[in-house]
Design an enzyme around this catalytic site. Structure first.
Site, short mmCIF file in Angstrom:
data_model
loop_
_atom_site.label_atom_id
_atom_site.label_comp_id
_atom_site.label_asym_id
_atom_site.label_seq_id
_atom_site.Cartn_x
_atom_site.Cartn_y
_atom_site.Cartn_z
N ASP A 425 0.84 -1.19 0.00
CA ASP A 425 0.00 0.00 0.00
C ASP A 425 0.89 1.25 0.00
O ASP A 425 2.12 1.15 0.12
CB ASP A 425 -0.88 -0.05 1.26
CG ASP A 425 -2.03 0.94 1.22
OD1 ASP A 425 -2.34 1.48 0.15
OD2 ASP A 425 -2.62 1.18 2.30
N GLU A 428 2.51 5.02 -4.16
CA GLU A 428 2.48 5.92 -5.32
C GLU A 428 3.81 6.65 -5.57
O GLU A 428 4.04 7.00 -6.73
CB GLU A 428 1.36 6.96 -5.13
CG GLU A 428 -0.04 6.40 -5.19
CD GLU A 428 -0.42 5.58 -3.97
OE1 GLU A 428 -1.20 4.63 -4.08
OE2 GLU A 428 0.10 5.88 -2.88
N ASP A 553 -9.14 3.85 -2.00
CA ASP A 553 -9.92 4.26 -0.83
C ASP A 553 -11.22 4.95 -1.25
O ASP A 553 -11.37 6.17 -1.14
CB ASP A 553 -9.08 5.17 0.06
CG ASP A 553 -7.85 4.45 0.60
OD1 ASP A 553 -7.80 3.21 0.51
OD2 ASP A 553 -6.95 5.13 1.11
#
Length: 805
Positions: A425, A428, A553
């Site tokens: 997670d 990015e 999300d």
């Protein structure tokens, strides 16, 4: 926290800024020194007039290479002649080999105008112009590249993810920005977690084609109309080269396969990963997690895999367990209990490693020199869940060894946590630092090891495609429409240099791809003969070679329930990404009962099926409402009967690039009524799923294409031989979803009941139990009385997926 001024920037010369000219005066390029053969063309491109220096300095000399790589793939590369401008490293995304097809027999034809240079790509069989850059000159600067192509009026365009917008893209005043970013609530018209610079254009009966720009640069892709009303698509990038792959199709499924050949075939997933998964950020302790598992069992709802978010960690540190809330020995015992029940366990890891002298993963990583560095040679620092962190340089060869060792040690099956899969997670990469004044790496806050290697700017002219020197890596003159204020906002600073000399300015969008590659390799080292299961939030073209993906999300709303269908279609059909799904019932916000019931049912028809919620959200496990529990039981029972059908689709996706989930126009390419549909989807070629999509209603209107159809649940026949039409179904209960079998199909379904089931109700509670059941065959003839199907079987987990077809 130490605050400091922004680092010094490598500014453009005053001359280049002062002399910037209007767009209309940019001269373009002229063609010289053309050489060509049956399968190629190469030429020099030279600036055709006075530099316009629109956003940076024009590059005077370019090189054009055209390759007829296969009969259906054309490659057009325009690069700087010195080969310094950044191009994606082959070690990260390898180029497809050329088969040197003949230009005389290829499905696509390349032609050009010499002065100013422009080019066209034409379909040989019809003469249709698929790509035409003649309306505007090519602009190729040190920090700005513009290429515009003419399009037909009102084109059917799809792709350019990741986004939550309509599946068929808007065609006027629409901008897609590609810059991987943290994106809570998955807002529309913004850049999200991944970048996939590929689009499909569908032209009905004349065919479908694809265009892939092999570039990791931050970019805006604008779809609009000129002042004269002419339709266009325009690339505006802040770096990189023109590296285009044209895919001829002509069928939409063929384009999907051709794109997968370019970026790499998706990884085959283990059978168990198709089961139902449960997670939540905010579970207080291991006892609570155990109760969740028990509650699912008591409710008779099959649960295949239990996931732990960062709650299990000690102060949110990777490779640790909280000694009070998740004692390691007790957690290890719990995982053993799950395995004893044929269930699975998955944990999360984030890329940010705590900057802490007595923290083993940091110390070992620092010793191996694996972390990204600031301009002064110190470890680049930022903020993630554990506090002050450093980030691995996934490009550095030694990082793979370090990360693999940490995974092998912490997840040792005998002495550690025996996970079945891994979830990565925040990659990015997400940085909780809002801007470049946060945690300056130019000043040390404590006595910790420093890198002994100071990164210096590369010398110009080395020809390694690693990026031009002397650029403004923080604030280029052309500003893409990033939803955060600057390129470096809430991510890694763009002036950071990677181990190979490239910079985050050029490789930002590749960070998650490289983390996924290294993480999959580590899991293979842990279990060399078994298929790894890896889930990633951030992606780039080709990420499906390594990991599954969820859509991030989202919000507990009907709007995001509907968005999950659009995202599913984009990733599966256009982006060569079959193993995808959303956080069922929504991650943020409070899930409403009726919406969650509908989503529990819809999610069961997505390849990846997980319920997950934020720490700020109330608990939303399916058993918390009686109606949702009933919907989940029924939906999972149906899904588990179909597991081998879905698994077969995954197999063909991994072998040929065939899409698992398809829009209706893939199978009905000449039916214009299907081109804009993004609230229905085909699961494989045989099943049409048409969920209720409006808020709090029990009816749905959907399109049924021409042909013979059968209700999946009742087997009632519907004859649409005279043509497709929109039909309305009323009285759709909260545990129901309209699904139809396409005439001409054969389905192999696992038996729905078994008196020996562990649930006592006949329902298979795990995928292992599903695999022990026999099949029943459903034959749904077409109007000619014919039907066909396929089934792939193997052991469900071996890396070698050469089973039986």
């Amino acid at each position: 926290m130490i605050m400091m001024p922004k680092p010094a920037l490598a500014l453009l010369s005053l001359f280049s800024i002062a002399s910037a000219a209007p767009l209309a005066t940019c001269p373009g390029y002229r063609v010289t020194n053309v050489q060509s053969g049956d399968s190629y063309l190469v030429a020099d491109l030279t600036l055709a007039g006075t530099s316009c220096n629109l956003y940076s300095e024009d590059i005077t000399n370019l090189r054009l290479t055209v390759e007829y790589q296969t009969d259906t793939r054309l490659h057009v590369l325009i690069e700087d002649r010195e080969q310094n401008v950044f191009q994606i490293q082959d070690s990260i995304l390898s180029r497809p080999p050329s088969q040197n097809a003949s230009s005389q027999t290829a499905a696509l034809r390349f032609s050009y105008e010499a002065n100013p240079f422009s080019f066209k790509v034409t379909r040989a069989s019809t003469g249709d112009v698929l790509f035409d850059t003649s309306p505007s000159p090519l602009i190729f600067e040190t920090q700005y590249l513009r290429l515009r192509t003419r399009l037909p009026p009102n084109p059917n365009l799809y792709g350019l993810g990741e986004h939550s917008d309509s599946f068929r893209l808007q065609t006027n005043g629409y901008k897609r920005t590609l810059w991987n970013s943290e994106a809570p609530y998955i807002p529309q018209n913004q850049n999200l977690y991944g970048s996939h610079p590929v689009y499909f254009e569908h032209r009905g009966g004349t065919g479908t084609h694809g265009v892939f720009l092999r570039s990791a640069a931050g970019m805006d892709i604008v779809i609009g109309k000129s002042d004269a009303g002419e339709q266009y698509l325009e690339y505006n990038t802040i770096g990189g080269v023109v590296d285009l792959y044209f895919l001829a199709g002509p069928g939409p499924e063929e384009v999907s396969k051709q794109y997968a050949e370019v970026v790499g075939l998706p990884a085959m997933m283990p059978y168990w990963s198709l089961g139902f998964h449960q997670c939540k950020y905010g579970w207080p302790d291991l006892e609570h997690v155990k109760q969740v598992v028990k509650n699912y069992s008591d409710a008779g709802i099959p649960l295949e895999a239990l996931w732990d978010d960062i709650d299990y960690m000690d102060n949110k540190l990777d490779f640790s367990t909280d000694p009070v809330r998740y004692p390691k020995d007790q957690l290890k015992g719990f995982v053993d209990e799950l395995h004893g029940k044929d269930m699975r366990y998955v944990q999360i890891l984030d890329p940010g490693i705590r900057y802490k002298s007595d923290y083993g993963p940091f110390e070992r990583g620092a010793e191996k020199n694996v972390f990204l560095k600031a301009a002064d040679g110190s470890w680049y620092r930022g903020l993630q869940w554990p506090g002050e962190v450093v980030w691995p340089d996934w490009i550095a060869p030694q990082t793979k060894e370090w990360w693999t060792t940490e995974i092998l040690t912490f997840y040792d099956p005998n002495n550690g946590i025996d996970i079945d899969g891994l979830w990565i997670d925040m990659n990015e990469a997400s940085n909780m630092c809002a801007d470049t004044t946060c945690l300056s790496s130019a000043q040390e806050t404590r006595s910790l090891p420093r890198s002994q290697t100071v990164i210096s700017p590369r010398a110009p002219g080395d020809g390694q495609h690693l990026g031009l020197p002397n650029r403004d890596l923080f604030n280029p003159q052309y500003q893409i429409a990033n939803h955060y204020p600057t390129l470096s906002s809430r991510t890694l600073f763009t002036n950071i240099t990677n181990s190979d000399g490239s910079t985050q300015y050029d490789t930002h969008n590749l960070y998650a791809l490289t983390m996924s590659s290294v993480s999959r390799s580590a899991l293979l080292s842990r279990s060399p003969t078994k298929r790894p299961f890896l889930l990633t939030r951030s992606t780039f073209s080709g990420s499906s070679r390594f990991a599954a993906h969820w859509f991030g999300d989202n919000f507990s709303s009907w709007a995001d329930y509907r968005a999950s269908i659009r995202q599913l279609l984009s990733f599966s059909a256009v982006h060569a990404y079959p193993m995808v799904g959303s956080d069922v019932c929504g991650f943020n916000g409070q899930a409403q009962e009726k919406m969650c019931a509908r989503w529990a049912v819809l999610g069961a028809w997505h390849p990846f099926y997980r319920n997950h919620a934020d720490i700020s959200a109330p608990d939303q496990e399916f058993y918390r409402w009686s109606s949702v529990a009933a919907a989940a039981r029924k939906a999972i029972a149906t899904r588990y009967r179909l597991l081998d059908y879905i698994y077969t689709g995954l197999y063909y996706a991994s072998k040929t690039g065939e899409s698992l989930v398809k829009p209706l126009w893939f199978l009905y390419p000449e039916d214009a009524a299907t081109f804009g549909i993004d609230t229905q989807f085909l699961l494989g070629d045989a099943l049409l799923v048409s969920p209720v999509v409006e808020d709090d209603v029990q009816s749905v209107s959907f399109y049924l294409p021409q042909g013979v159809w059968y209700d999946f649940f009742t087997h009632a026949r519907i004859d649409q031989s005279s043509g497709g039409q929109t039909i309305t179904v009323t009285g759709v209960e909260w545990d129901q979803i309209p699904v139809y079998i396409r005439g001409g199909s054969v389905l192999a379904l696992r038996l729905s009941s078994d008196t020996s089931s562990s649930s006592g109700s006949g329902q298979a509670m795990t995928t292992k139990e599903v695999r022990q059941r026999n099949f029943e065959i459903i034959i749904a003839p077409d109007h000619n009385g014919k039907a066909k199907g396929r089934l792939y079987l193997d052991d469900g987990e071996s890396l070698d997926s050469s089973g039986r077809e």
